[in-house]
Design a protein around this motif. Structure first.
Motif, PDB file in Angstrom:
ATOM      1  N   ILE A 116     -12.613   0.914 -10.758  1.00  0.00           N
ATOM      2  CA  ILE A 116     -12.648  -0.545 -10.816  1.00  0.00           C
ATOM      3  C   ILE A 116     -12.927  -1.157  -9.437  1.00  0.00           C
ATOM      4  N   ASN A 117     -13.395  -0.306  -8.516  1.00  0.00           N
ATOM      5  CA  ASN A 117     -13.806  -0.760  -7.175  1.00  0.00           C
ATOM      6  C   ASN A 117     -12.695  -1.471  -6.414  1.00  0.00           C
ATOM      7  N   MET A 118     -11.469  -0.923  -6.526  1.00  0.00           N
ATOM      8  CA  MET A 118     -10.335  -1.541  -5.834  1.00  0.00           C
ATOM      9  C   MET A 118      -9.774  -0.677  -4.714  1.00  0.00           C
ATOM     10  N   THR A 119     -10.408   0.449  -4.448  1.00  0.00           N
ATOM     11  CA  THR A 119      -9.879   1.370  -3.442  1.00  0.00           C
ATOM     12  C   THR A 119      -9.697   0.705  -2.079  1.00  0.00           C
ATOM     13  N   ASP A 120     -10.618  -0.150  -1.695  1.00  0.00           N
ATOM     14  CA  ASP A 120     -10.552  -0.782  -0.375  1.00  0.00           C
ATOM     15  C   ASP A 120      -9.744  -2.078  -0.359  1.00  0.00           C
ATOM     16  N   LEU A 121      -9.296  -2.526  -1.527  1.00  0.00           N
ATOM     17  CA  LEU A 121      -8.545  -3.783  -1.607  1.00  0.00           C
ATOM     18  C   LEU A 121      -7.050  -3.571  -1.814  1.00  0.00           C
ATOM     19  N   THR A 122      -6.692  -2.482  -2.466  1.00  0.00           N
ATOM     20  CA  THR A 122      -5.272  -2.224  -2.713  1.00  0.00           C
ATOM     21  C   THR A 122      -4.566  -1.869  -1.403  1.00  0.00           C
ATOM     22  N   PRO A 123      -3.298  -2.256  -1.238  1.00  0.00           N
ATOM     23  CA  PRO A 123      -2.573  -1.929   0.000  1.00  0.00           C
ATOM     24  C   PRO A 123      -2.503  -0.428   0.270  1.00  0.00           C
ATOM     25  N   PHE A 124      -2.424   0.365  -0.802  1.00  0.00           N
ATOM     26  CA  PHE A 124      -2.448   1.818  -0.677  1.00  0.00           C
ATOM     27  C   PHE A 124      -2.746   2.412  -2.044  1.00  0.00           C
ATOM     28  N   LEU A 125      -3.156   3.664  -2.054  1.00  0.00           N
ATOM     29  CA  LEU A 125      -3.446   4.366  -3.296  1.00  0.00           C
ATOM     30  C   LEU A 125      -2.156   4.992  -3.811  1.00  0.00           C
ATOM     31  N   VAL A 126      -1.750   4.598  -4.997  1.00  0.00           N
ATOM     32  CA  VAL A 126      -0.460   5.025  -5.537  1.00  0.00           C
ATOM     33  C   VAL A 126      -0.378   6.550  -5.639  1.00  0.00           C
ATOM     34  N   GLU A 127      -1.360   7.167  -6.261  1.00  0.00           N
ATOM     35  CA  GLU A 127      -1.329   8.626  -6.416  1.00  0.00           C
ATOM     36  C   GLU A 127      -1.228   9.325  -5.059  1.00  0.00           C
ATOM     37  N   LYS A 128      -2.052   8.916  -4.121  1.00  0.00           N
ATOM     38  CA  LYS A 128      -2.076   9.549  -2.804  1.00  0.00           C
ATOM     39  C   LYS A 128      -0.749   9.409  -2.081  1.00  0.00           C
ATOM     40  N   GLU A 129      -0.187   8.198  -2.079  1.00  0.00           N
ATOM     41  CA  GLU A 129       1.034   7.961  -1.311  1.00  0.00           C
ATOM     42  C   GLU A 129       2.265   8.592  -1.947  1.00  0.00           C
ATOM     43  N   LEU A 130       2.355   8.556  -3.277  1.00  0.00           N
ATOM     44  CA  LEU A 130       3.504   9.181  -3.925  1.00  0.00           C
ATOM     45  C   LEU A 130       3.497  10.688  -3.698  1.00  0.00           C
ATOM     46  N   THR A 131       2.313  11.269  -3.767  1.00  0.00           N
ATOM     47  CA  THR A 131       2.194  12.706  -3.507  1.00  0.00           C
ATOM     48  C   THR A 131       2.566  13.015  -2.062  1.00  0.00           C
TER      49      THR A 131
END
Length: 227
Positions: A168-183
């Motif tokens: 949905i082209n939100m990678t650069d807009l979200t404060p962080f990537l949920v999957e990446k940070e939780l991992t």
């Protein structure tokens, strides 16, 4: 009547993008009706209290689903969203379960709110249900237990996938990537295909991947409360 606490955002700006955000409409409305139809009371709270913003991208259409049709005729539910309690007035002992819906808003305020962080810690210590949907799972990122460990370290969970964010082209807009940070914080993250239903239950922690599973989380909470 047992109470379930919905933790809503007070934040309505998507960083410096100029876009509006808030909570994801269906991730609040659909579980809300599952809970009240099962005989539970839902209480909505937010960091600032008062109206919680609805993310305009969550397609607030009157005829979208049976739940949205119901919402537009339901003054009680509308009032609950417009008049959320302030987090300073919330005590964990009054509730049986904690629920964080998604949308990007929570990643800006609930993520850092000290009362929200303490409530998660308190619910965990009291062996009560903690649940979250989609981006709502991101609020667990920096929660620490009294021993200093991250709350999510070693826990099985899910949340909005990095591939879904990219789609949905939100990678650069979200404060962080949920999957990446939780991992990164030590969670045992799992996911299904993009936009597929996926719920993970680890003891009394119930999480789901995306909006498609919001009702499944509500149903899992209801089953657990009945035990």
């Amino acid at each position: 009547m047992k109470k379930i606490l919905f933790m809503l955002t007070s934040h309505d700006e998507l960083g410096s993008s100029g876009r509006k955000t808030g909570f994801w409409f269906d991730e609040v409305i659909s579980p809300y009706y599952r809970f009240i139809d099962a005989g539970y009371e839902v209480v909505m709270a937010s960091p600032k209290g008062g109206p919680s913003p609805i993310d305009p991208d969550s397609e607030l259409l009157e005829d979208a689903t049976q739940d949205t049709k119901r919402y537009f005729k339901d003054d009680k539910c509308k009032t609950a969203i417009l008049e959320t309690l302030k987090l300073t007035d919330i005590k964990s002992c009054d509730y049986e379960a904690l629920y964080y819906p998604g949308g990007y808003g929570p990643l800006f305020d609930l993520l850092h709110d000290p009362i929200s962080l303490q409530l998660i810690s308190d619910f965990y210590a009291e062996k009560k249900i903690i649940s979250a949907v989609c981006h709502g799972t991101g609020v667990f990122k920096d929660v620490r237990l009294p021993n200093g460990d991250f709350f999510i370290k070693g826990k099985k969970l899910t949340g909005f996938a990095d591939s879904e964010e990219a789609a949905i082209n939100m990678t650069d807009l979200t404060p962080f990537l949920v999957e990446k940070e939780l991992t990164h914080q030590g969670a045992i993250y799992s996911k299904a295909g993009d936009w597929q239903e996926h719920v993970v239950i680890d003891n009394k922690l119930i999480t789901e991947q995306n909006p498609a599973s919001a009702n499944l989380v509500a149903n899992a909470v209801i089953r657990m409360l009945a035990i």
